[in-house]
Design a protein around this motif. Sequence first.
Motif, PDB file in Angstrom:
ATOM      1  N   LEU A  85      -0.771   0.879  10.641  1.00 34.76           N
ATOM      2  CA  LEU A  85      -1.650   0.042  11.460  1.00 34.76           C
ATOM      3  C   LEU A  85      -2.288  -1.054  10.614  1.00 34.76           C
ATOM      4  O   LEU A  85      -2.420  -2.204  11.062  1.00 34.76           O
ATOM      5  N   GLU A  86      -2.677  -0.703   9.403  1.00 37.37           N
ATOM      6  CA  GLU A  86      -3.295  -1.687   8.513  1.00 37.37           C
ATOM      7  C   GLU A  86      -2.326  -2.818   8.210  1.00 37.37           C
ATOM      8  O   GLU A  86      -2.699  -3.997   8.218  1.00 37.37           O
ATOM      9  N   ARG A  87      -1.050  -2.466   7.969  1.00 36.19           N
ATOM     10  CA  ARG A  87      -0.038  -3.512   7.708  1.00 36.19           C
ATOM     11  C   ARG A  87       0.117  -4.425   8.925  1.00 36.19           C
ATOM     12  O   ARG A  87       0.174  -5.646   8.794  1.00 36.19           O
ATOM     13  N   ASP A  88       0.187  -3.812  10.105  1.00 34.30           N
ATOM     14  CA  ASP A  88       0.326  -4.603  11.341  1.00 34.30           C
ATOM     15  C   ASP A  88      -0.863  -5.550  11.520  1.00 34.30           C
ATOM     16  O   ASP A  88      -0.696  -6.726  11.868  1.00 34.30           O
ATOM     17  N   ILE A  89      -2.069  -5.017  11.295  1.00 35.39           N
ATOM     18  CA  ILE A  89      -3.275  -5.821  11.491  1.00 35.39           C
ATOM     19  C   ILE A  89      -3.312  -6.990  10.518  1.00 35.39           C
ATOM     20  O   ILE A  89      -3.623  -8.129  10.894  1.00 35.39           O
ATOM     21  N   SER A 105     -20.382  -9.522  16.618  1.00 30.55           N
ATOM     22  CA  SER A 105     -20.261  -8.176  17.185  1.00 30.55           C
ATOM     23  C   SER A 105     -18.790  -7.808  17.301  1.00 30.55           C
ATOM     24  O   SER A 105     -17.967  -8.601  17.768  1.00 30.55           O
ATOM     25  N   THR A 106     -18.462  -6.601  16.868  1.00 27.50           N
ATOM     26  CA  THR A 106     -17.078  -6.096  16.994  1.00 27.50           C
ATOM     27  C   THR A 106     -17.104  -4.690  17.584  1.00 27.50           C
ATOM     28  O   THR A 106     -16.330  -3.822  17.191  1.00 27.50           O
ATOM     29  N   ASP A 107     -18.035  -4.451  18.529  1.00 30.71           N
ATOM     30  CA  ASP A 107     -18.114  -3.127  19.129  1.00 30.71           C
ATOM     31  C   ASP A 107     -16.929  -2.895  20.070  1.00 30.71           C
ATOM     32  O   ASP A 107     -16.091  -3.787  20.286  1.00 30.71           O
ATOM     33  N   VAL A 108     -16.859  -1.689  20.616  1.00 31.34           N
ATOM     34  CA  VAL A 108     -15.704  -1.295  21.427  1.00 31.34           C
ATOM     35  C   VAL A 108     -15.511  -2.242  22.605  1.00 31.34           C
ATOM     36  O   VAL A 108     -14.388  -2.672  22.893  1.00 31.34           O
ATOM     37  N   ILE A 145      -6.857  -2.831  15.976  1.00 32.53           N
ATOM     38  CA  ILE A 145      -8.111  -2.488  15.278  1.00 32.53           C
ATOM     39  C   ILE A 145      -8.776  -1.307  15.970  1.00 32.53           C
ATOM     40  O   ILE A 145      -9.288  -0.388  15.316  1.00 32.53           O
ATOM     41  N   LEU A 146      -8.778  -1.296  17.302  1.00 33.25           N
ATOM     42  CA  LEU A 146      -9.332  -0.165  18.042  1.00 33.25           C
ATOM     43  C   LEU A 146      -8.590   1.117  17.704  1.00 33.25           C
ATOM     44  O   LEU A 146      -9.207   2.170  17.491  1.00 33.25           O
ATOM     45  N   ASP A 147      -7.250   1.051  17.672  1.00 32.91           N
ATOM     46  CA  ASP A 147      -6.453   2.231  17.322  1.00 32.91           C
ATOM     47  C   ASP A 147      -6.787   2.715  15.912  1.00 32.91           C
ATOM     48  O   ASP A 147      -6.927   3.919  15.666  1.00 32.91           O
ATOM     49  N   HIS A 148      -6.905   1.776  14.987  1.00 34.66           N
ATOM     50  CA  HIS A 148      -7.209   2.121  13.596  1.00 34.66           C
ATOM     51  C   HIS A 148      -8.578   2.773  13.489  1.00 34.66           C
ATOM     52  O   HIS A 148      -8.760   3.798  12.816  1.00 34.66           O
TER      53      HIS A 148
END
Length: 890
Positions: free
Chosen positions: A529-533, A570-573, A589-592
């Motif tokens: 996921l980090e690579r994708d992001i 803000s980066t909340d859900v 990012i949510l998945d991570h």
Amino acid sequence: MTDQPKRLYLIDGSSYIYRAYFAIRHLSNSKGLATNAIFGFTNMLLKVMREHAPDHLAVVFDARGPSFRKEIYPEYKANRAAMPEDLVPQIPVIKDLVRAFNLPALELEGFEADDIIATLAKKHAAQGLEVTIVSGDKDLMQVVSEQIRMLDTMKDKVYGPAEVAERFGGGPDKVVEVQALAGDSSDNIPGVPGIGEKTAVKLIAEFGTVEELLARFDEVKGKMRDKLREFGEQALLSKRLVTLKDDLDLGIDYDALATGEPDRAALTALFGELEFHKLQQEFFAESRDRNDDYRGVFTEAELDQLIRELEKAPRISFDTETTSLDPLCAELVGISFAVQAGAAWYIPLGHHYLGAPEQLGRELVLERLRPLLEDPRKSKIAQNAKYDLLVLRRAGVEVRGVDFDTMVASYLGNPAAKSHGMDSLAADLLGRRTIAFSEVAGSGKNQISFAEVEVDKAISYAAEDADVTLQLFEKLEPMLKEAEQEKLFHEVEMPLVGILADMEWQGVRVDPQVLGTLSGEMEKKLAALERDIHELAGCSFNIGSPKQIGEVLFEKLKLPRGRKTKTGWSTDVEVLQNLAEEHPIAARILDHRSLAKLKGTYTDALPKLIHPDTGRIHTSFNQTVTATGRLSSSDPNLQNIPIRSEEGRRIREAFIPAEGGVLLAADYSQIELRILAHLADEEMLQESFARGEDIHRRTACEIFGVFPEMVSDEQRRQAKTINFGVLYGMGAFSLAKSLGIDRKKAQSFIDAYFERLPRVADFLEARREEARKNKYVQTLLGRRCAIPEIDSPNQGIRSYAERNAINYPLQGSAADIIKVAMVRVFESLGRAGMKTRMVLQVHDELVFDVPESELEKARELIRREMEEAVKLKVPLDVDIGVGKNWREAH
């Protein structure tokens, strides 16, 4: 050596009230009084007093009514919003607190706090005092000098002449000049349109004063010259408005500003009313007429005498002292007893330090006490009895007959109380400050084990616990009766204390290998996921940093709908979910974030919590925490393992039975909707449940006016959302958001629902009315769920309280039912002599560790006791699953 100059601190009270109000939200006492500003202000005041220890101090407030500036310029502060309604009643309380600290609370009609501060600062600086103005208000920077500094405690920054010059381009005398040109939108000071603070600083640096600038405005080039020509008089008016009056006749001499001893009686009363329990303990006005008889027990003769006293008493209060807060790791250090108020005994058993007195042997004492402690007919009282039951069980004694837990009694009798701990209860009900653990054992890195506490100190501390518990019983027993909670207390909550202790003792078996394997898989998924992001972002950054995420999303990728806070984007859900529609990076990012939380909270953490002796995890079930009566779980929290995600379900695979057994999960089906059907007496819902129909399909039929076979999957989904939304007081806005439809359509769904189910609408309105009348609502078994903020002047808080008025009776009734079921099942298993053990409770689900040989008998017994726990107008259905792990069983 010369004497240090005396110091005067002047606190800008009005400014700090607002700063405290907006820094702390949604804090109130059990009567519904908002206390956020009071709490923040009090802590700020204490911080100044503790860190700076001023010998002279005053707190200054704006007086009610207009100041002289309003006469000069009627539009002064005209664009200021009205004071928030829930702040208004906090102001007089803050002033009362200041006076209770034995400090002057100053205000002067027609003038502002800043004018009073300026006057006092100039006057006393001229007399050689060091003056500190405690404020964040830039207006007061004009008063700063070599003798006067400004302290902003919120930013922990000090302003002297150099710091003022850094901002305003010159000495403090330049502050009014710059402000006269730049104006101040918050105070509606006009200044010169088009001139901001930076431009004003440059102009004043060149011309010195506003008057000089206006006299030579032709030297200014371009449009600025025209602005100065047109608005010159406005600049001069603004200068009059921002210039502080520093020559007021206040009639206050220096000695009147001296700090003194606080009025502890007044502070005790105020902090008690506000329910600031830690502060109340700190400033408690001690009773001088108490003469407690606390004794240590060191010899067998003294032990014999104590046992005779305990045997004669109708009931005994007891408490244990140990080496740990974890009862399954704690070693017993001593036991205390009380049978009458003001007297108690402490038996030290394990104090070890240089010079410690000889103590009775632990085994000897426990064997002598065993007949009393294990006698179910001997009535016993304890505070947080579950802890003591587990400690003594670990020491080899099975305590029986505990029929009054003061913590549980307070939870039922006074549900609005913020704390049910002994210190708070003693303060509230007995007007007594108890000895803090830190007073006998120290705190932080200097804290010692209770086993190292000197016995003399331990006697006072431990005996007081037993004595206070007994005195609390005497206060709480009539409170339970008055609140009509006796039946619930004696028939449900008190039996549950022992059941929860047994569940914690049993624990639940966990396979660390399953968790280890899953943790490794999650690590690989997180890396992918980090690579994708990073690829989607076009750069590398720390995905664990909300600040860096915000910069990437809104500054680099320029995604829309960004919202800034004080600390950045803000980066909340909610923000990320909205952004997921615009760009795939947000969903990743949510998945991570979700996966990282599961890994850190469960797959990495749970193996470390497996008890070395039992191979099991022993969570703590908390009986006195939630507003609705629901149990909560902590250390670790096993109630929050998600069931909807695949990773959450796989975590449940690690929870396994004992050898030769299976896990059985018994879950109430749609219990809150069934309770709604019962309490609202809604016939359509009752008929549907009686027939065993799909309740969501039936609701869809009613809302959309179609036959059951015509209900689409989408219509059923919408009906399900509405069914559960009703339980939580969901309005059209929230429903529209949940269903992804417009608000008007959502409202039409709600209208159709209540049109076909009018008794539900009546029930919900009746609950709101009940809350307004009583400040609480009641559950099926009469539990009172406190809603003190139902009349809050703050609309957001009031709306939240109204939603709780709807939800609490339903969720609280579900909590009542599962608790009754736990008592019935536990007692039935005991009567049947079965080895099946209840190991977990998660909302509406009970989990059992069942020997395979008992499976069918256990299944039948559990279903029967759960379905017959209470009698409703609809059947209580229980879904039962069995498996080799929790996932299979659920």
